[in-house]
Design a protein around this motif. Structure first.
Motif, PDB file in Angstrom:
ATOM      1  N   ALA A  30       0.863  -1.178   0.000  1.00 15.92           N
ATOM      2  CA  ALA A  30       0.000   0.000   0.000  1.00 15.92           C
ATOM      3  C   ALA A  30       0.902   1.231   0.000  1.00 15.92           C
ATOM      4  O   ALA A  30       1.619   1.485   0.968  1.00 15.92           O
ATOM      5  N   VAL A  31       0.880   1.952  -1.104  1.00 15.02           N
ATOM      6  CA  VAL A  31       1.750   3.124  -1.211  1.00 15.02           C
ATOM      7  C   VAL A  31       1.061   4.307  -0.536  1.00 15.02           C
ATOM      8  O   VAL A  31       0.031   4.792  -0.994  1.00 15.02           O
ATOM      9  N   THR A  32       1.634   4.727   0.573  1.00 14.31           N
ATOM     10  CA  THR A  32       0.991   5.736   1.416  1.00 14.31           C
ATOM     11  C   THR A  32       1.697   7.086   1.318  1.00 14.31           C
ATOM     12  O   THR A  32       1.474   7.966   2.133  1.00 14.31           O
ATOM     13  N   LYS A  33       2.532   7.244   0.293  1.00 16.13           N
ATOM     14  CA  LYS A  33       3.337   8.475   0.216  1.00 16.13           C
ATOM     15  C   LYS A  33       2.489   9.740   0.179  1.00 16.13           C
ATOM     16  O   LYS A  33       2.935  10.770   0.633  1.00 16.13           O
ATOM     17  N   TYR A  34       1.272   9.680  -0.369  1.00 17.50           N
ATOM     18  CA  TYR A  34       0.419  10.866  -0.393  1.00 17.50           C
ATOM     19  C   TYR A  34      -0.729  10.784   0.618  1.00 17.50           C
ATOM     20  O   TYR A  34      -1.627  11.610   0.598  1.00 17.50           O
ATOM     21  N   PHE A  75      10.808   1.271   1.273  1.00 20.81           N
ATOM     22  CA  PHE A  75      11.181   2.530   0.653  1.00 20.81           C
ATOM     23  C   PHE A  75      11.171   2.356  -0.856  1.00 20.81           C
ATOM     24  O   PHE A  75      11.792   1.441  -1.390  1.00 20.81           O
ATOM     25  N   ILE A  76      10.453   3.252  -1.561  1.00 22.05           N
ATOM     26  CA  ILE A  76      10.286   3.075  -3.009  1.00 22.05           C
ATOM     27  C   ILE A  76      10.746   4.303  -3.796  1.00 22.05           C
ATOM     28  O   ILE A  76      10.561   4.367  -4.996  1.00 22.05           O
ATOM     29  N   GLY A  77      11.344   5.274  -3.109  1.00 19.52           N
ATOM     30  CA  GLY A  77      11.729   6.514  -3.798  1.00 19.52           C
ATOM     31  C   GLY A  77      13.201   6.536  -4.171  1.00 19.52           C
ATOM     32  O   GLY A  77      13.950   5.611  -3.881  1.00 19.52           O
ATOM     33  N   ILE A 157      13.356  -8.124  -7.785  1.00 14.08           N
ATOM     34  CA  ILE A 157      13.506  -7.158  -8.865  1.00 14.08           C
ATOM     35  C   ILE A 157      12.301  -6.224  -8.806  1.00 14.08           C
ATOM     36  O   ILE A 157      11.171  -6.675  -8.669  1.00 14.08           O
ATOM     37  N   MET A 158      12.578  -4.942  -8.901  1.00  9.56           N
ATOM     38  CA  MET A 158      11.494  -3.955  -8.930  1.00  9.56           C
ATOM     39  C   MET A 158      11.604  -3.180 -10.234  1.00  9.56           C
ATOM     40  O   MET A 158      12.699  -2.850 -10.676  1.00  9.56           O
ATOM     41  N   THR A 159      10.454  -2.951 -10.858  1.00  7.60           N
ATOM     42  CA  THR A 159      10.487  -2.084 -12.031  1.00  7.60           C
ATOM     43  C   THR A 159       9.232  -1.235 -12.085  1.00  7.60           C
ATOM     44  O   THR A 159       8.196  -1.593 -11.518  1.00  7.60           O
ATOM     45  N   ILE A 160       9.367  -0.094 -12.731  1.00  6.59           N
ATOM     46  CA  ILE A 160       8.237   0.822 -12.935  1.00  6.59           C
ATOM     47  C   ILE A 160       7.932   0.796 -14.420  1.00  6.59           C
ATOM     48  O   ILE A 160       8.831   1.011 -15.241  1.00  6.59           O
ATOM     49  N   GLY A 161       6.696   0.537 -14.767  1.00  7.52           N
ATOM     50  CA  GLY A 161       6.320   0.479 -16.172  1.00  7.52           C
ATOM     51  C   GLY A 161       6.470   1.834 -16.837  1.00  7.52           C
ATOM     52  O   GLY A 161       6.494   2.861 -16.168  1.00  7.52           O
ATOM     53  N   GLY A 197       3.910  -3.102 -11.242  1.00  7.63           N
ATOM     54  CA  GLY A 197       2.483  -2.827 -11.362  1.00  7.63           C
ATOM     55  C   GLY A 197       2.052  -1.810 -10.328  1.00  7.63           C
ATOM     56  O   GLY A 197       2.352  -1.960  -9.140  1.00  7.63           O
ATOM     57  N   MET A 198       1.390  -0.761 -10.795  1.00  6.63           N
ATOM     58  CA  MET A 198       0.867   0.278  -9.927  1.00  6.63           C
ATOM     59  C   MET A 198      -0.635   0.415 -10.245  1.00  6.63           C
ATOM     60  O   MET A 198      -1.207  -0.433 -10.924  1.00  6.63           O
ATOM     61  N   SER A 199      -1.261   1.485  -9.761  1.00  8.10           N
ATOM     62  CA  SER A 199      -2.720   1.591  -9.930  1.00  8.10           C
ATOM     63  C   SER A 199      -3.146   1.436 -11.388  1.00  8.10           C
ATOM     64  O   SER A 199      -4.155   0.810 -11.680  1.00  8.10           O
ATOM     65  N   GLY A 200      -2.365   2.010 -12.301  1.00 10.63           N
ATOM     66  CA  GLY A 200      -2.790   2.044 -13.692  1.00 10.63           C
ATOM     67  C   GLY A 200      -2.443   0.803 -14.496  1.00 10.63           C
ATOM     68  O   GLY A 200      -2.963   0.621 -15.603  1.00 10.63           O
ATOM     69  N   ILE A 213       2.794  -6.031  -5.989  1.00  8.07           N
ATOM     70  CA  ILE A 213       2.404  -4.816  -6.705  1.00  8.07           C
ATOM     71  C   ILE A 213       2.410  -3.643  -5.727  1.00  8.07           C
ATOM     72  O   ILE A 213       2.338  -3.853  -4.512  1.00  8.07           O
ATOM     73  N   ARG A 214       2.496  -2.444  -6.254  1.00  9.96           N
ATOM     74  CA  ARG A 214       2.544  -1.251  -5.404  1.00  9.96           C
ATOM     75  C   ARG A 214       1.376  -0.345  -5.774  1.00  9.96           C
ATOM     76  O   ARG A 214       1.333   0.200  -6.866  1.00  9.96           O
ATOM     77  N   ILE A 215       0.431  -0.200  -4.862  1.00  8.56           N
ATOM     78  CA  ILE A 215      -0.805   0.509  -5.189  1.00  8.56           C
ATOM     79  C   ILE A 215      -1.001   1.717  -4.277  1.00  8.56           C
ATOM     80  O   ILE A 215      -1.070   1.574  -3.054  1.00  8.56           O
ATOM     81  N   GLY A 216      -1.101   2.896  -4.888  1.00 13.08           N
ATOM     82  CA  GLY A 216      -1.343   4.119  -4.132  1.00 13.08           C
ATOM     83  C   GLY A 216      -2.689   4.725  -4.428  1.00 13.08           C
ATOM     84  O   GLY A 216      -3.664   4.517  -3.706  1.00 13.08           O
ATOM     85  N   SER A 217      -2.782   5.457  -5.536  1.00 12.74           N
ATOM     86  CA  SER A 217      -3.966   6.286  -5.815  1.00 12.74           C
ATOM     87  C   SER A 217      -5.273   5.490  -5.856  1.00 12.74           C
ATOM     88  O   SER A 217      -6.312   5.976  -5.415  1.00 12.74           O
ATOM     89  N   LEU A 218      -5.223   4.273  -6.341  1.00 13.75           N
ATOM     90  CA  LEU A 218      -6.435   3.464  -6.430  1.00 13.75           C
ATOM     91  C   LEU A 218      -7.041   3.205  -5.048  1.00 13.75           C
ATOM     92  O   LEU A 218      -8.261   3.142  -4.888  1.00 13.75           O
TER      93      LEU A 218
HETATM   94  C1  LIG Z   1       3.833   6.484  -6.226  1.00 15.19           C
HETATM   95  C2  LIG Z   1       4.393   5.175  -6.565  1.00 15.19           C
HETATM   96  C3  LIG Z   1       3.573   4.056  -6.681  1.00 15.19           C
HETATM   97  C4  LIG Z   1       2.054   4.111  -6.564  1.00 15.19           C
HETATM   98  O1  LIG Z   1       1.528   4.664  -7.718  1.00 15.19           O
HETATM   99  P1  LIG Z   1      -0.052   4.728  -7.967  1.00 15.19           P
HETATM  100  O2  LIG Z   1      -0.151   4.954  -9.424  1.00 15.19           O
HETATM  101  O3  LIG Z   1      -0.562   5.859  -7.143  1.00 15.19           O
HETATM  102  O4  LIG Z   1      -0.613   3.415  -7.568  1.00 15.19           O
HETATM  103  C5  LIG Z   1       4.178   2.852  -6.956  1.00 15.19           C
HETATM  104  N1  LIG Z   1       5.516   2.741  -7.113  1.00 15.19           N
HETATM  105  C6  LIG Z   1       6.334   3.807  -7.009  1.00 15.19           C
HETATM  106  C7  LIG Z   1       7.806   3.606  -7.185  1.00 15.19           C
HETATM  107  C8  LIG Z   1       5.810   5.054  -6.734  1.00 15.19           C
HETATM  108  O5  LIG Z   1       6.631   6.092  -6.645  1.00 15.19           O
END
Ligand SMILES: *Cc1c(COP(=O)(O)O)cnc(C)c1O
Length: 223
Positions: A30-34, A75-77, A157-161, A197-200, A213-218
């Motif tokens: 659960a991405v709680t950064k915001y 930590f994901i930043g 392994i972590m990746t951002i699409g 995988g993120m919200s989108g 998976i890492r889910i924030g905005s959803l």
């Molecule tokens: C913000 C963030 C997410 C979450 O993104 P959403 O589109 O809000 O789900 C996942 N991974 C990383 C690395 C992020 O910075």
């Protein structure tokens, strides 16, 4: 108004539908950064235990407010060198290790603290001006070194699409990530998570083999 509990339920249903039949379970960060503190409370009340933050100061503050030892702080930043010591001290997992020099710094900090720290290697499968990450070829080249650090456990392994509306491009990157994951896992038993995988795009990600998976905005959205 959609509540976080409803969002969580929707997410679980969509995830279940998207997962390949007979596949392994998928963990949700659960991405709680915001998230506000009230939203954090709601997220935790829904049973999420793995929380993702992208700034060390925020993570430190939130961890102080929510000291529950069952919570796992990921930590994901982008991690700056001057925050490495704090990151190693505070985090359960550092997911965004995107360069060899950072890995070295994390290992040194972990040695001083006598703590073995779990990390993910962040890999980039598409061109990006803004995103960090190992190039896959580069990672293969340095792999012996990467897995030799004594105070670091490489767990995945972590990746951002790619930021695009093209599902094909996203799928292509996730397929490459899965390929690399399988190759690395064959040689390194500690590597067990493919986090993408993120919200989108989480549905594409799990179809292509993500088990985290890492889910924030959803989760946080309110209509
Ligand atoms: C913000 C963030 C997410 C979450 O993104 P959403 O589109 O809000 O789900 C996942 N991974 C990383 C690395 C992020 O910075």
């Amino acid at each position: 108004m959609a509540s976080i509990a409803q969002n969580a339920e929707d997410l679980r249903l969509r995830l279940e539908a998207a997962c390949p039949k007979g596949g392994s379970p998928v963990s949700i960060i659960a991405v709680t950064k915001y998230a506000t503190l009230d939203q954090m409370r709601a997220v935790i009340a829904c049973g999420f235990t793995c929380l993702g933050e992208s700034r060390i100061q925020d993570l430190e503050e939130k961890k102080r407010i929510f000291p529950d030892p069952n919570l796992e702080w990921h930590f994901i930043g982008r991690l700056q060198s001057n925050k490495v010591k704090k990151a190693v001290m505070l985090c359960d997992v550092i997911q965004s290790v995107d360069r060899l020099s950072l890995l070295d710094e994390i290992n040194q900090a972990a040695e001083k603290l006598n703590k073995k720290i779990k990390i993910f290697l962040q890999v980039r499968f598409h061109h990006s001006e803004t995103q960090g990450g190992f190039e896959p070829e580069n990672l293969n080249h340095h792999l012996d070194k990467v897995v030799s650090f004594q105070f670091v456990e490489v767990v995945g392994i972590m990746t951002i699409g790619p930021h695009t509306s093209s599902a094909d491009s996203i799928r292509n990157c996730f397929q490459q990530a899965n390929q690399l994951f399988n190759d690395l896992r064959d040689d390194n038993r500690s590597i067990r998570y493919l986090c993408m995988g993120m919200s989108g795009d989480f549905e594409i990600a799990v179809a292509e083999g993500a088990n985290m998976i890492r889910i924030g905005s959803l989760l946080l959205q309110e209509e």
